[in-house]
Design a protein around this motif. Structure first.
Motif, PDB file in Angstrom:
ATOM      1  N   LEU A 188      -1.507   4.026 -13.564  1.00  0.00           N
ATOM      2  CA  LEU A 188      -2.372   3.255 -12.677  1.00  0.00           C
ATOM      3  C   LEU A 188      -2.284   1.760 -12.984  1.00  0.00           C
ATOM      4  O   LEU A 188      -2.267   0.926 -12.075  1.00  0.00           O
ATOM      5  CB  LEU A 188      -3.819   3.733 -12.811  1.00  0.00           C
ATOM      6  CG  LEU A 188      -4.092   5.192 -12.431  1.00  0.00           C
ATOM      7  CD1 LEU A 188      -5.535   5.568 -12.760  1.00  0.00           C
ATOM      8  CD2 LEU A 188      -3.814   5.419 -10.949  1.00  0.00           C
ATOM      9  N   ILE A 189      -2.216   1.425 -14.250  1.00  0.00           N
ATOM     10  CA  ILE A 189      -2.154   0.018 -14.659  1.00  0.00           C
ATOM     11  C   ILE A 189      -0.838  -0.622 -14.239  1.00  0.00           C
ATOM     12  O   ILE A 189      -0.811  -1.726 -13.671  1.00  0.00           O
ATOM     13  CB  ILE A 189      -2.346  -0.098 -16.187  1.00  0.00           C
ATOM     14  CG1 ILE A 189      -3.788   0.264 -16.562  1.00  0.00           C
ATOM     15  CG2 ILE A 189      -1.997  -1.500 -16.679  1.00  0.00           C
ATOM     16  CD1 ILE A 189      -4.015   0.423 -18.047  1.00  0.00           C
ATOM     17  N   ILE A 190       0.269   0.063 -14.495  1.00  0.00           N
ATOM     18  CA  ILE A 190       1.585  -0.489 -14.159  1.00  0.00           C
ATOM     19  C   ILE A 190       1.754  -0.649 -12.649  1.00  0.00           C
ATOM     20  O   ILE A 190       2.349  -1.625 -12.182  1.00  0.00           O
ATOM     21  CB  ILE A 190       2.705   0.383 -14.755  1.00  0.00           C
ATOM     22  CG1 ILE A 190       2.716   0.237 -16.285  1.00  0.00           C
ATOM     23  CG2 ILE A 190       4.062  -0.005 -14.191  1.00  0.00           C
ATOM     24  CD1 ILE A 190       3.733   1.099 -16.991  1.00  0.00           C
ATOM     25  N   THR A 191       1.223   0.294 -11.883  1.00  0.00           N
ATOM     26  CA  THR A 191       1.346   0.167 -10.429  1.00  0.00           C
ATOM     27  C   THR A 191       0.544  -1.017  -9.895  1.00  0.00           C
ATOM     28  O   THR A 191       0.935  -1.632  -8.899  1.00  0.00           O
ATOM     29  CB  THR A 191       0.900   1.457  -9.719  1.00  0.00           C
ATOM     30  OG1 THR A 191      -0.373   1.883 -10.223  1.00  0.00           O
ATOM     31  CG2 THR A 191       1.916   2.560  -9.902  1.00  0.00           C
ATOM     32  N   ASN A 192      -0.561  -1.350 -10.556  1.00  0.00           N
ATOM     33  CA  ASN A 192      -1.296  -2.557 -10.160  1.00  0.00           C
ATOM     34  C   ASN A 192      -0.469  -3.814 -10.406  1.00  0.00           C
ATOM     35  O   ASN A 192      -0.477  -4.752  -9.598  1.00  0.00           O
ATOM     36  CB  ASN A 192      -2.619  -2.645 -10.940  1.00  0.00           C
ATOM     37  CG  ASN A 192      -3.707  -1.786 -10.348  1.00  0.00           C
ATOM     38  OD1 ASN A 192      -4.020  -1.878  -9.168  1.00  0.00           O
ATOM     39  ND2 ASN A 192      -4.297  -0.929 -11.162  1.00  0.00           N
ATOM     40  N   ILE A 193       0.240  -3.837 -11.519  1.00  0.00           N
ATOM     41  CA  ILE A 193       1.121  -4.972 -11.815  1.00  0.00           C
ATOM     42  C   ILE A 193       2.287  -4.999 -10.831  1.00  0.00           C
ATOM     43  O   ILE A 193       2.680  -6.059 -10.328  1.00  0.00           O
ATOM     44  CB  ILE A 193       1.637  -4.883 -13.261  1.00  0.00           C
ATOM     45  CG1 ILE A 193       0.460  -5.004 -14.247  1.00  0.00           C
ATOM     46  CG2 ILE A 193       2.680  -5.957 -13.538  1.00  0.00           C
ATOM     47  CD1 ILE A 193       0.834  -4.780 -15.699  1.00  0.00           C
ATOM     48  N   ALA A 239       0.829  -1.208   0.000  1.00  0.00           N
ATOM     49  CA  ALA A 239       0.000   0.000   0.000  1.00  0.00           C
ATOM     50  C   ALA A 239       0.862   1.257   0.000  1.00  0.00           C
ATOM     51  O   ALA A 239       0.567   2.221  -0.720  1.00  0.00           O
ATOM     52  CB  ALA A 239      -0.928  -0.005   1.215  1.00  0.00           C
ATOM     53  N   SER A 240       1.919   1.255   0.779  1.00  0.00           N
ATOM     54  CA  SER A 240       2.794   2.422   0.852  1.00  0.00           C
ATOM     55  C   SER A 240       3.488   2.677  -0.476  1.00  0.00           C
ATOM     56  O   SER A 240       3.478   3.792  -1.006  1.00  0.00           O
ATOM     57  CB  SER A 240       3.849   2.225   1.964  1.00  0.00           C
ATOM     58  OG  SER A 240       3.241   1.975   3.204  1.00  0.00           O
ATOM     59  N   LEU A 241       4.090   1.622  -1.032  1.00  0.00           N
ATOM     60  CA  LEU A 241       4.855   1.774  -2.264  1.00  0.00           C
ATOM     61  C   LEU A 241       3.961   2.199  -3.427  1.00  0.00           C
ATOM     62  O   LEU A 241       4.288   3.150  -4.159  1.00  0.00           O
ATOM     63  CB  LEU A 241       5.559   0.458  -2.600  1.00  0.00           C
ATOM     64  CG  LEU A 241       6.434   0.467  -3.859  1.00  0.00           C
ATOM     65  CD1 LEU A 241       7.602   1.419  -3.676  1.00  0.00           C
ATOM     66  CD2 LEU A 241       6.937  -0.943  -4.165  1.00  0.00           C
ATOM     67  N   VAL A 242       2.826   1.518  -3.595  1.00  0.00           N
ATOM     68  CA  VAL A 242       1.935   1.812  -4.718  1.00  0.00           C
ATOM     69  C   VAL A 242       1.361   3.218  -4.615  1.00  0.00           C
ATOM     70  O   VAL A 242       1.296   3.956  -5.605  1.00  0.00           O
ATOM     71  CB  VAL A 242       0.808   0.760  -4.791  1.00  0.00           C
ATOM     72  CG1 VAL A 242      -0.268   1.190  -5.777  1.00  0.00           C
ATOM     73  CG2 VAL A 242       1.368  -0.597  -5.182  1.00  0.00           C
ATOM     74  N   SER A 243       0.950   3.622  -3.428  1.00  0.00           N
ATOM     75  CA  SER A 243       0.363   4.957  -3.244  1.00  0.00           C
ATOM     76  C   SER A 243       1.374   6.059  -3.521  1.00  0.00           C
ATOM     77  O   SER A 243       1.048   7.067  -4.162  1.00  0.00           O
ATOM     78  CB  SER A 243      -0.187   5.096  -1.816  1.00  0.00           C
ATOM     79  OG  SER A 243      -1.232   4.184  -1.574  1.00  0.00           O
ATOM     80  N   ILE A 244       2.593   5.862  -3.065  1.00  0.00           N
ATOM     81  CA  ILE A 244       3.637   6.879  -3.288  1.00  0.00           C
ATOM     82  C   ILE A 244       3.966   6.994  -4.775  1.00  0.00           C
ATOM     83  O   ILE A 244       4.102   8.098  -5.315  1.00  0.00           O
ATOM     84  CB  ILE A 244       4.898   6.523  -2.466  1.00  0.00           C
ATOM     85  CG1 ILE A 244       4.609   6.697  -0.965  1.00  0.00           C
ATOM     86  CG2 ILE A 244       6.069   7.400  -2.889  1.00  0.00           C
ATOM     87  CD1 ILE A 244       5.731   6.193  -0.079  1.00  0.00           C
ATOM     88  N   ILE A 245       4.072   5.839  -5.456  1.00  0.00           N
ATOM     89  CA  ILE A 245       4.381   5.862  -6.889  1.00  0.00           C
ATOM     90  C   ILE A 245       3.261   6.537  -7.674  1.00  0.00           C
ATOM     91  O   ILE A 245       3.511   7.374  -8.556  1.00  0.00           O
ATOM     92  CB  ILE A 245       4.630   4.440  -7.408  1.00  0.00           C
ATOM     93  CG1 ILE A 245       5.941   3.890  -6.829  1.00  0.00           C
ATOM     94  CG2 ILE A 245       4.699   4.422  -8.937  1.00  0.00           C
ATOM     95  CD1 ILE A 245       6.216   2.446  -7.193  1.00  0.00           C
ATOM     96  N   LYS A 246       2.007   6.166  -7.380  1.00  0.00           N
ATOM     97  CA  LYS A 246       0.874   6.773  -8.083  1.00  0.00           C
ATOM     98  C   LYS A 246       0.865   8.284  -7.908  1.00  0.00           C
ATOM     99  O   LYS A 246       0.603   9.034  -8.858  1.00  0.00           O
ATOM    100  CB  LYS A 246      -0.447   6.196  -7.559  1.00  0.00           C
ATOM    101  CG  LYS A 246      -0.780   4.812  -8.071  1.00  0.00           C
ATOM    102  CD  LYS A 246      -2.127   4.356  -7.540  1.00  0.00           C
ATOM    103  CE  LYS A 246      -2.480   2.974  -8.057  1.00  0.00           C
ATOM    104  NZ  LYS A 246      -3.794   2.499  -7.517  1.00  0.00           N
ATOM    105  N   THR A 247       1.155   8.736  -6.701  1.00  0.00           N
ATOM    106  CA  THR A 247       1.120  10.173  -6.428  1.00  0.00           C
ATOM    107  C   THR A 247       2.276  10.897  -7.105  1.00  0.00           C
ATOM    108  O   THR A 247       2.074  11.890  -7.823  1.00  0.00           O
ATOM    109  CB  THR A 247       1.161  10.427  -4.911  1.00  0.00           C
ATOM    110  OG1 THR A 247       0.071   9.739  -4.281  1.00  0.00           O
ATOM    111  CG2 THR A 247       1.057  11.905  -4.611  1.00  0.00           C
TER     112      THR A 247
END
Length: 443
Positions: free
Chosen positions: A191-196, A171-179
């Motif tokens: 958004l797609i790549i962060t889900n992968i 959750a931390s890594l994905v949220s920071i990357i998306k932001t």
């Protein structure tokens, strides 16, 4: 006669201590705590991420994920779900290998199908707006399956502390990357790549920690089990569970695909955000209970315990815990979404009022659904899923063709979903009192 208040206090304290120390409760608290922290992190970033990307990017992501998740559910023909069931780790590890080999095969076949029939597939699904991203589908399938395999192995071994830590880190890594990336390049591809990437993180951490999980079978018994025999033994997963899971994934994706066809990507964006918000209590509590309840119900069947009572208690417990947060969304969805995410997202709150009822029943059906594989009810589940999916398709079509309203389509979809889930819970409870065949080691 005087009453000693301290005696009552210490009696309650002692009872609470022993209650919380019970393995089942302790494991639920452990996973729920990790998931709760992960959800808090996600909630903290969600308003900012929603404003950065907007409804259209969310919509494109939603269309991609609906296709990718549908394919991922059958990438290993649901054999990973059987990892928890064998008595001995040798058989469980053989199912791990079997699942991974099947997922490689299906992902490869999917890639070649996309390569040769890309245009036809996009036209059939009316999803031309994901043309640039469709080759990520087989990648997502493979990584998602590897993630499920590792999760099922750790559930089998009751290594719940690692599951909690992974959830927080993801959750931390994905949220920071998306932001951070979204500020520079707010596109659906991010958004797609962060889900992968989220699945990749799960698999990597599992691989690094695999050696820490003890194997309870003596090393001289860890011989390669016959994968073909195991595949036949658990053939109900291939014959019944895989088609059922595929139909369920399709029914879950129906609103996304039909909203995209009838009302456009923006409507899909509202639906996707609503679903991601309302899924939080499902993942937080319902998902945690499922992970702990699965090996527990399997053990109860082996020991001849009262399985029906376990399912009823777990279902009622989930209902009591979840009724308040879902009620808030049902009664105050539009104003809450507009306040938290911005006025652009008020329609998502309207969706949430209807979806909240449906998702509440999806949330409380976790113990029943979890018990289906150990209870060997997967043939009946497939029949249920056929009728359930058919009624949902009809509901969405009526909402569009008769009423011409996306909100009405969502409402009808949710109402029929509630009826289906209520019947499913009742059906599993009814059958849970019957005698169950238990496989022996040499069978």
């Amino acid at each position: 006669m005087s009453i000693n208040p301290y005696k009552n206090y210490y009696s309650f304290k002692k009872w609470s201590f022993h209650f919380l120390k019970r393995p089942f409760i302790h494991n639920i608290i452990l996973i729920t705590s990790g998931t709760a922290i992960a959800q808090i992190i996600t909630i903290f970033f969600s308003p900012l991420i929603a404003r950065i990307y907007g409804a259209n990017a969310y919509g494109v992501q939603g269309i991609f994920m609906s296709i990718a998740n549908t394919m991922a559910t059958i990438a290993a023909m649901t054999y990973p779900t059987a990892i928890v069931l064998p008595k001995h780790d040798a058989d469980a590890l053989a199912i791990v290998r079997l699942s991974f080999y099947i997922s490689i095969l299906t992902s490869g076949i999917t890639f070649f199908i996309i390569f040769y029939f890309k245009s036809e597939i996009l036209y059939l699904l009316d999803s031309q707006n994901i043309s640039n991203y469709i080759y990520f589908v087989p990648v997502f399938m493979l990584i998602s399956t590897a993630s499920v395999i590792s999760n099922q192995w750790f559930i089998r071994k009751k290594f719940f502390s690692l599951t909690a830590k992974v959830a927080i880190f993801q959750a931390s890594l994905v949220s920071i990357i998306k932001t951070c990336v979204g500020i520079v390049y707010p596109s659906a591809i991010v958004l797609i790549i962060t889900n992968i990437l989220s699945g990749m993180v799960n698999v990597l951490i599992a691989m690094l920690n695999f050696h820490k999980v003890p194997i309870d079978t003596p090393k001289n018994e860890l011989l390669p089990s016959n994968a073909w025999c195991l595949a036949k033994r658990h053939s109900d997963f291939l014959l019944y569970r895989a088609p059922q899971v595929l139909l369920n994934a399709i029914s879950q994706s129906l609103p996304v695909m039909l909203l995209a066809t009838f009302f456009g990507a923006t409507a899909v964006g509202h639906y996707t955000l609503t679903l991601s918000v309302l899924a939080m209590p499902i993942n937080l509590i319902g998902g945690s209970v499922s992970q702990v309840f699965y090996p527990r119900i399997n053990e109860a069947i082996f020991r001849g315990e009262d399985v029906k009572s376990l399912i009823i208690k777990a279902t009622l417990g989930l209902a009591l815990i979840g009724v308040l947060p879902f009620a808030v969304i049902i009664f105050a969805g539009p104003s809450l979404f507009a306040f938290i995410f911005g006025s652009e997202w008020k329609t998502a709150g309207i969706y949430g009022q209807w979806l909240g009822v449906w998702l509440f029943f999806q949330y409380i059906n976790k113990p029943a659904v979890t018990a289906i594989a150990p209870l060997q009810l997967q043939g009946g589940l497939l029949i249920y899923e056929i009728f359930s999916t058919g009624t949902k398709i009809l509901a969405l079509y009526i909402g569009y063709a008769v009423f011409g309203s996306d909100v009405t389509a969502i409402a009808l979809f949710s109402i029929l979903g509630v009826i289906a889930y209520a019947w499913l819970i009742s059906w599993v409870i009814f059958h849970s009192g019957k005698n169950i065949k238990v496989y022996s080691k040499n069978e």
